[in-house]
Design an enzyme around this catalytic site. Structure first.
Site: not given
Length: 350
Positions: A151-152
């Site tokens: 997600l990053e």
């Protein structure tokens, strides 16, 4: 003989009880005495209030900077090429122009929105634990989280090394910093050095701790007293006034304890360890510059500092505070605000 022995044991019991009582829960009695002294003795009372508690310390001014090394780390920190799709940098979630964090409730990376609010990178070097779940205890180890998280940045150190090594400007920066060859270790070294330089000394409260009784106003002083009296200082302590301890979020009436909603609730450290004892444990956030870093809590649930104070009072100490106390605490927390890290102004002027 028996009576003398009984008397001796009784006296020792009293001494032990007094000693233990002075070790645990010393704050409220000391504060009450302090309040009396401050009214009776003026400036002497101010000095007592500054120095009676050694759990909080001012941030010292920065020492000499290794500018070539920090410059390399600064450049890496702002480079979106470190992410898998060239869209996310460290600065994307930790805005260096404002508060070292971001204004959205949760971070948005390569894979979309995450579930937690980004903590400020300012003064992060003073923390002992990192991430809301406290999973690491060093800046170097902390970097693995965002680099690998889908997600990053959704990347890896081999990919980052290949990217950095392909850029001639990095060859020059790393040469100037004397950290060639370009590798995962040298990249991490530069990033850590940059983050270690992001300190914000000289907050009004620091000046007060250092002896300037006029650095903060009366409401802030009253807020500092309340901060101690209510027990906030038991968790928010050290130079960073937090950032080191793990505590359960919600001792009193918090919705995180509602088992019917467990699937939708962040269980904190439990999500890393899967140990039932770690359910709802979160790292105690630093309060440095807290007035400048909304939204608050791991889920960014409120933008209001006073509302955050009310929430903490209700669910952590089981109290509903009077508005005057809330206002005083807010004044104290505002006194923890300091200018942006000096190193950023130096780098930006180049």
């Amino acid at each position: 003989m028996v009576n003398r022995r009984t008397l001796l044991i009784g006296c020792l019991s009293i001494v032990i009880a007094i000693g233990v009582g002075s070790i645990f829960l010393p704050v409220h009695s000391l504060i009450d005495e302090q309040n009396h002294d401050s009214h009776s003795h003026g400036a002497k009372g101010d000095e007592d209030s500054r120095h009676q508690n050694t759990l909080v310390f001012p941030i010292p001014p920065p020492s000499d900077y290794d500018l070539p090394l920090i410059r390399a780390g600064w450049t890496l920190f702002r480079d979106k090429g470190l992410s898998s799709n060239n869209s996310v940098s460290c600065e994307s979630c930790h805005n260096l122009q404002t508060n070292g964090a971001e204004i959205t409730p949760v971070s948005v990376g390569v894979g979309g929105a995450g579930s937690r609010n980004a903590l400020t990178v300012f003064n992060a070097a003073l923390n002992y634990r990192f991430f809301w779940d406290g999973r690491t205890n060093s800046l170097k180890k902390q970097m693995d989280g965002p680099v690998h998280a889908p997600l990053e940045m959704a990347s890896s150190w081999p990919l980052i090394v290949a990217y950095v090594a392909s850029k001639p400007e990095y060859e020059t920066l790393f040469d100037d910093a004397d950290i060639l060859p370009i590798s995962a270790a040298s990249i991490q070294y530069a990033l850590v050095a940059f983050q270690e330089s992001l300190l914000t000394p000289n907050a009004p409260f620091d000046r007060y701790l250092n002896g300037d009784q006029y650095a903060i106003n009366s409401p802030a002083k009253q807020g500092w007293m309340a901060f101690q009296r209510l027990g906030c200082i038991n968790c928010h302590q050290g130079q960073n006034i937090g950032g080191s301890l793990m505590q359960r979020f919600g001792y009193y009436g918090n919705d995180t304890r509602d088992k019917t909603q467990a699937k939708n609730i962040d269980m904190g450290r439990f999500q890393v360890t899967e140990n039932d004892a770690d359910k709802y444990l979160f790292r105690v956030a630093s309060l440095r510059n807290v007035a400048e870093t909304p939204p608050y809590f791991h889920d960014g649930r409120t933008n209001s500092l006073e509302e955050a104070i009310k929430i903490m009072a209700n669910i952590q100490i089981g109290q509903s505070l009077e508005q005057s106390v809330i206002s005083d605490l807010s004044a104290f927390l505002h006194a923890l605000s300091a200018p942006r890290p000096q190193i950023l102004e130096i780098l930006e002027r180049e």
